[in-house]
Design an enzyme around this catalytic site. Structure first.
Site, PDB file in Angstrom:
ATOM      1  N   GLY A  15     -37.850 -59.112  -0.573  1.00 53.95           N
ATOM      2  CA  GLY A  15     -36.763 -58.412  -1.266  1.00 53.95           C
ATOM      3  C   GLY A  15     -37.080 -56.936  -1.453  1.00 53.95           C
ATOM      4  N   LYS A 161     -28.244 -64.264 -14.100  1.00 61.15           N
ATOM      5  CA  LYS A 161     -29.482 -63.667 -14.613  1.00 61.15           C
ATOM      6  C   LYS A 161     -29.682 -64.005 -16.092  1.00 61.15           C
ATOM      7  CE  LYS A 161     -31.914 -61.587 -12.501  1.00 61.15           C
ATOM      8  NZ  LYS A 161     -33.017 -62.142 -11.665  1.00 61.15           N
ATOM      9  N   PHE A 221     -24.102 -44.742 -14.111  1.00 61.63           N
ATOM     10  CA  PHE A 221     -24.692 -46.037 -13.827  1.00 61.63           C
ATOM     11  C   PHE A 221     -26.176 -45.938 -14.159  1.00 61.63           C
ATOM     12  CE2 PHE A 221     -25.850 -49.334 -10.525  1.00 61.63           C
ATOM     13  CZ  PHE A 221     -25.203 -50.366 -11.166  1.00 61.63           C
TER      14      PHE A 221
END
Ligand code: NAP
Length: 350
Positions: A15, A161, A221
Site C-alpha cells: 500500500g 474505519k 482538506f
C-alpha cells in the site's frame, strides 16, 4: 531503542502508506515481514524488493483480511505488528462486503493471531481521521472524538474505519492481553509514493489537472505527508509509553494552495489547472448544486466539507512521541512532481 532482530510485521505492505513504512523500517535497520494478497505480483513489480536493505531483511508473505487465521503463521517471532491493510476505496458496489467486512474482520483476525502469539508486544493500528469525524465542523478535533455519523449508506469507508477501530479497542478490553494497542489516526495522506500506483487521495490532485475540478473551491482538506505517517507509526512502535489514539495531521491547506504550488512548479505549462475562483460563499452554493451531478462517493467527500475549516489538535503526538511535521507546500510539491513524472497528472479516470 536498540533495533530488534525479530521481524516487524507490516500488513498490506504494497500500500501507499505501508510501502513507505517498509522503506523507513529497512533504512533504520529493522527486519520486515510484509503481507500482501499477491506475493508474486509484488515481487514482479519489484518496488519493495528493490528497496535498500530489502534483499537481506525483507520477506513478503501472503495473507488476506477476509481469510480467518491468515496472519497467524506470519506472527512467528514477531514483537511489533503494524496493521495498515484495509480497503481504501470511496466507490464500491457493496459497502458491507467490500469495505466493512475486510476492515473489521481483518483487524480482528490480526488481533486474534497476536493473542495466540506470546512474542507479540504491541500492535500499531492504522486507523484514520475518518474514525474521528466525518468532517464539516469548525471546533478543534481531538482524540476524544469519534465518528458517530457515518454508516453503510453515508460514508461507508469512514464507517469501515470507525467500526474496525472500535472493534480493536473492544477486543483489548475483553481480558488482560499480553500486548498493547496504539492507534494512528491520519488525515488525508499525500506525498510521493514508493509504489507506482494511484492512491485514493492522489485522485483529488489528478482531478485538479484533468478538468474534473474546473474551478478553485472553498475546501480545506486536512493532510499529512506519507513520510510523516510512516515516521509516526515507527515512533508509536518504538516509544514504550505510547498509548491510545494519535491524531496525525500537518494542517489543512485550502484548495487554492495546491494550485499555487503546482503553478510555482511550472505544472501549468503541462496541465489546464483551474483558474476560476469559486472559493467564496456564493461560489460554494454553485458548487453544491454541481455536486448533485457527481458520483455519490465524490459528493460525500466534497459537499459536507465545503467552507469547513478543519482544526485538529495534534499536541498529543507532538508531546508524547516527539512528532514534528514536514512543510505542507513541500508535501504538495513532492506529490505533484511524483505524479507528473509517473504520468498520472492530467489522466482521465478509467
Ligand atoms: P492502499 O494504498 O490502497 O493500501 C491498502 C492496502 O491494504 C493494500 O496494500 C492491500 O494489500 C491491503 N488490502 C486491501 N484489501 C485487503 C484484503 N482484503 N486483504 C489483505 N490486504 C488488503 O491504501 P493506503 O492509503 O496505503 O492505506 C493504508 C491504511 O491507511 C488503510 O488502513 C487506510 O484506511 C489508512 N488511511 C489512509 C489514508 C490515506 O489518505 N491514504 C488516510 C487515513 C488512513 P494487497 O493489495 O497487497 O493485498
Amino acid at each position: 531503542m536498540p533495533i530488534s532482530q525479530s521481524p516487524v510485521l507490516v500488513t498490506g505492505a504494497t500500500g501507499f502508506v505501508a510501502a513507505e513504512l517498509v522503506k523507513q523500517l529497512l533504512a533504520a535497520g529493522y527486519r520486515v515481514r510484509g503481507t500482501t494478497r499477491n506475493v508474486e505480483k509484488a515481487v514482479e513489480q519489484g518496488e519493495l524488493t528493490s528497496l535498500p536493505g530489502a534483499s537481506e531483511r525483507l520477506e513478503l508473505v501472503a495473507a488476506d483480511l477476509n481469510e480467518p487465521g491468515a496472519f497467524t503463521p506470519h506472527m512467528t517471532d514477531v514483537e511489533y505488528v503494524l496493521h495498515t491493510a484495509s480497503p481504501y476505496i470511496l466507490q464500491v458496489d457493496d459497502p458491507q462486503r467490500d469495505l466493512v467486512d475486510p476492515a473489521v474482520n481483518g483487524t480482528m483476525s490480526v488481533l486474534h493471531s497476536a493473542a495466540e502469539t506470546p512474542s507479540v508486544k504491541r500492535i500499531v493500528l492504522t486507523s484514520s481521521f475518518a474514525a474521528v469525524s466525518n468532517g464539516g465542523r469548525d471546533e478543534p478535533y481531538s482524540e476524544a472524538d469519534w465518528n458517530e455519523e457515518s454508516s453503510l449508506t453515508n460514508g461507508p469507508y469512514a464507517y469501515s474505519k470507525t467500526m474496525a477501530e472500535r472493534s480493536a479497542w473492544d477486543f483489548m478490553e475483553e481480558e488482560n492481553r499480553h500486548f498493547d494497542l496504539v492507534v494512528i489516526n491520519p488525515v488525508g495522506v499525500i506525498g510521493p509514493s514508493v509504489v507506482n500506483r494511484v492512491n485514493q487521495t492522489h485522485e483529488f490532485m489528478i482531478g485538479m489537472t484533468n478538468g474534473q475540478a474546473p474551478a478553485i473551491i472553498d475546501m480545506s482538506f486536512p493532510i499529512v505527508d506519507v513520510r510523516d505517517v510512516a515516521k509516526a507509526h515507527i515512533l508509536a512502535m518504538e516509544t514504550p509509553e505510547a498509548h491510545g489514539r494519535y491524531l496525525t495531521s500537518a494542517g489543512a491547506p485550502p484548495f487554492r494552495r495546491y494550485i499555487d504550488v503546482m503553478n510555482d512548479a511550472g505544472l501549468d505549462e503541462h496541465y489546464e489547472l483551474p483558474k476560476l475562483g469559486l472559493d467564496n460563499p456564493v461560489g460554494s452554493l454553485v458548487v453544491k448544486g454541481l455536486m448533485l451531478t457527481q458520483p455519490k462517493g465524490v459528493r460525500e467527500a466534497v459537499s459536507p466539507n465545503l467552507g469547513a475549516k478543519f482544526d485538529l489538535n495534534t499536541s498529543k503526538i507532538e508531546n508524547e512521541l516527539g512528532m514534528d511535521w514536514m512543510d505542507i507546500d513541500t508535501s504538495i510539491h513532492d506529490q505533484a512532481m511524483d505524479l507528473h513524472e509517473k504520468g498520472y497528472l492530467g489522466k482521465q479516470p478509467d
